[in-house]
Motif scaffolding. Sequence first.
Motif, PDB file in Angstrom:
ATOM      1  N   GLY A 104       0.799  -1.220   0.000  1.00  0.00           N
ATOM      2  CA  GLY A 104       0.000   0.000   0.000  1.00  0.00           C
ATOM      3  C   GLY A 104       0.832   1.270   0.000  1.00  0.00           C
ATOM      4  N   MET A 105       2.104   1.137   0.351  1.00  0.00           N
ATOM      5  CA  MET A 105       2.984   2.311   0.388  1.00  0.00           C
ATOM      6  C   MET A 105       3.500   2.695  -0.988  1.00  0.00           C
ATOM      7  SD  MET A 105       5.181   1.280   3.791  1.00  0.00           S
ATOM      8  CE  MET A 105       6.339   2.632   3.624  1.00  0.00           C
ATOM      9  N   TYR A 106       3.325   1.819  -1.977  1.00  0.00           N
ATOM     10  CA  TYR A 106       3.976   2.036  -3.266  1.00  0.00           C
ATOM     11  C   TYR A 106       2.992   2.175  -4.416  1.00  0.00           C
ATOM     12  CZ  TYR A 106       7.795   1.031  -0.244  1.00  0.00           C
ATOM     13  OH  TYR A 106       8.673   1.093   0.818  1.00  0.00           O
ATOM     14  N   GLY A 107       1.749   2.432  -4.057  1.00  0.00           N
ATOM     15  CA  GLY A 107       0.786   2.859  -5.051  1.00  0.00           C
ATOM     16  C   GLY A 107       0.174   1.766  -5.898  1.00  0.00           C
ATOM     17  N   THR A 108      -0.967   2.116  -6.467  1.00  0.00           N
ATOM     18  CA  THR A 108      -1.676   1.221  -7.398  1.00  0.00           C
ATOM     19  C   THR A 108      -1.706   1.873  -8.777  1.00  0.00           C
ATOM     20  OG1 THR A 108      -3.081   0.303  -5.662  1.00  0.00           O
ATOM     21  CG2 THR A 108      -3.872   0.111  -7.934  1.00  0.00           C
ATOM     22  N   VAL A 109      -1.187   1.162  -9.752  1.00  0.00           N
ATOM     23  CA  VAL A 109      -1.189   1.617 -11.141  1.00  0.00           C
ATOM     24  C   VAL A 109      -2.295   0.895 -11.885  1.00  0.00           C
ATOM     25  CG1 VAL A 109       0.108   1.650 -13.321  1.00  0.00           C
ATOM     26  CG2 VAL A 109       1.286   2.129 -11.160  1.00  0.00           C
ATOM     27  N   ALA A 138      -7.339   3.335  -8.015  1.00  0.00           N
ATOM     28  CA  ALA A 138      -6.011   3.574  -8.583  1.00  0.00           C
ATOM     29  C   ALA A 138      -5.421   4.894  -8.103  1.00  0.00           C
ATOM     30  CB  ALA A 138      -6.094   3.562 -10.102  1.00  0.00           C
ATOM     31  N   ASP A 139      -4.088   4.937  -8.029  1.00  0.00           N
ATOM     32  CA  ASP A 139      -3.368   6.179  -7.745  1.00  0.00           C
ATOM     33  C   ASP A 139      -2.870   6.838  -9.026  1.00  0.00           C
ATOM     34  OD1 ASP A 139      -3.355   6.016  -4.778  1.00  0.00           O
ATOM     35  OD2 ASP A 139      -2.204   4.195  -5.174  1.00  0.00           O
ATOM     36  N   VAL A 140      -2.462   6.006  -9.979  1.00  0.00           N
ATOM     37  CA  VAL A 140      -1.878   6.488 -11.234  1.00  0.00           C
ATOM     38  C   VAL A 140      -2.432   5.661 -12.376  1.00  0.00           C
ATOM     39  CG1 VAL A 140       0.263   6.820 -12.541  1.00  0.00           C
ATOM     40  CG2 VAL A 140       0.257   7.198 -10.074  1.00  0.00           C
ATOM     41  N   LYS A 154      -7.221  11.685 -11.958  1.00  0.00           N
ATOM     42  CA  LYS A 154      -6.055  10.960 -11.450  1.00  0.00           C
ATOM     43  C   LYS A 154      -4.790  11.346 -12.228  1.00  0.00           C
ATOM     44  CE  LYS A 154      -8.388   8.031  -8.689  1.00  0.00           C
ATOM     45  NZ  LYS A 154      -8.075   7.664  -7.305  1.00  0.00           N
ATOM     46  N   SER A 155      -3.641  11.241 -11.568  1.00  0.00           N
ATOM     47  CA  SER A 155      -2.367  11.375 -12.274  1.00  0.00           C
ATOM     48  C   SER A 155      -2.306  10.315 -13.359  1.00  0.00           C
ATOM     49  CB  SER A 155      -1.191  11.182 -11.309  1.00  0.00           C
ATOM     50  OG  SER A 155      -1.184  12.203 -10.331  1.00  0.00           O
ATOM     51  N   MET A 156      -1.799  10.689 -14.520  1.00  0.00           N
ATOM     52  CA  MET A 156      -1.814   9.714 -15.597  1.00  0.00           C
ATOM     53  C   MET A 156      -0.689   9.917 -16.594  1.00  0.00           C
ATOM     54  SD  MET A 156      -5.168  11.033 -17.744  1.00  0.00           S
ATOM     55  CE  MET A 156      -5.119   9.650 -18.842  1.00  0.00           C
ATOM     56  N   VAL A 157      -0.295   8.811 -17.211  1.00  0.00           N
ATOM     57  CA  VAL A 157       0.625   8.805 -18.347  1.00  0.00           C
ATOM     58  C   VAL A 157      -0.213   8.498 -19.580  1.00  0.00           C
ATOM     59  CG1 VAL A 157       2.670   7.756 -19.369  1.00  0.00           C
ATOM     60  CG2 VAL A 157       2.493   7.967 -16.878  1.00  0.00           C
ATOM     61  N   LEU A 158      -0.172   9.389 -20.549  1.00  0.00           N
ATOM     62  CA  LEU A 158      -0.975   9.238 -21.758  1.00  0.00           C
ATOM     63  C   LEU A 158      -0.056   8.959 -22.935  1.00  0.00           C
ATOM     64  CD1 LEU A 158      -3.940   9.446 -22.772  1.00  0.00           C
ATOM     65  CD2 LEU A 158      -3.458  11.829 -23.361  1.00  0.00           C
TER      66      LEU A 158
END
Length: 492
Positions: free
Chosen positions: A245-250, A315-317, A342-346
Amino acid sequence: MDPSQFEALYTAKQTRALDRCAIEDHNIPGITLMSRAADATFDSMINHWPEPELVQVLCGTGNNGGDGFLVADLAHKRGIKTIVLQVGASDKISGDALLARNQALANGVDIQPFEDGAVLSLGVVVDALLGTGVGGDVRGDYLEAITEVNAAGASVVAVDIPSGLCADTGRVLGQAIKADMTVTFIGLKRGLFALEAMDYTGDLQFADLSVPSEVYQQVPADCRRLELELLLEELRPRPATAHKGMYGTVLVIGGDYGMAGAAAMAAEAALRCGAGLVKVATRPEHVSALVARAPEVMPLGVESGDELESLLASADVLVVGPGLGQSPWSEYLLQAAVASGKSMVLDADGLNMLAGGKVKARDGMIITPHPGEAGRLLSCSTAEVQADRFAAARALQQQTGAVVVLKGNGSLIAGDGQLLLSDYGNPGMATGGMGDVLGGVIASLLAQGLEPVAASALGVCLHGAAGDIAAEEGMRGLLATDLIPRLRELLG
């Protein structure tokens, strides 16, 4: 991330400003800088080719030619057979370059006018023709001289920059010297690390000519070259109490019919780079294939944007675009993802739909176009993007407000007022799926708490460095998935 810790890259204009500052503000005579440049070039040449049977120095009429005259003088004093081939009218030479020419003549250096067929296929050729001063495409005697040098087959050392290579963009201006070694001075030129430069510079060496550090403080750099080891310091060691949980969900969103592999590669890369959990929203038909590829990935088949809501909430990212396609299904998912905030890579088709006006860019978005996608976003051709990648990256960042990763040789990151360059990577990476892996890498770093520019910078360098390690086994046949185990090795 403190950009000042990375290596400064300068335009030709900025480099001339450094030179002028050293001369005018720090009282270093121009001929002294010219002599130091010649010393650096000659030393590098002799270290690499200790006993050349002949040194042929091609000199233009500017200060680059002045450097060349002094290199010839040093070679002549060493007892090496030396010929200077003068390109351009000698009556155009002035200032420090004229002083250098007169010194060489006074010491008995053989200076001849360049004529067709003058370049011999012996020893070492020193390219001191044009330097950074060339404006448009190379023409006339200079074009003929460059063509002859490239055809001769002798070893070549370029003084400051291979003649005909644009110092600002890395673009070949019609024709350029193909050097085995380039010795560049005072400031690293950004064009030496971009576009076509790798095919022309050979072994690149830098000499600061003992210019005081205050000079560099007076002329701000246009761009900075990234170093992986420094960027890795952004990732803190994991404590003994670490949990997923400390390292995020993609969440990877993509994988339309026939393109499940793209989503799978992005998801696996995100896991291997340290994300706590990785989920995939894809076509229902692809779920079993994704589980078979990597059972740690959590795929869910979705048919519409509405079905995506619960996944988005968890999701976080987001990584949106790998294998997404441009179907109505694709559009629904993209619009829901962008609307989530959400933060995202497109990437990939997500960018094509952005260019088509299906969605709008927003804060918290990282876009990762290749030159073709960048052209569509900027409403220009791929060739126009490649003609000045630095300007294109800045324009994209200003247009979209997103952090921009312009992929290619000398990948660029633009955001937070910074322009950063990564020269990791190799031609073996010119194959399908590399962008999908990169998207997963950057998203994983975002999920672990890095800011968008820092995640993009580290992600691009990791991706390129992993490709370099994989290419040690051969460039041809290099696959995107070959990078994934190397990513984990680099992260430690």
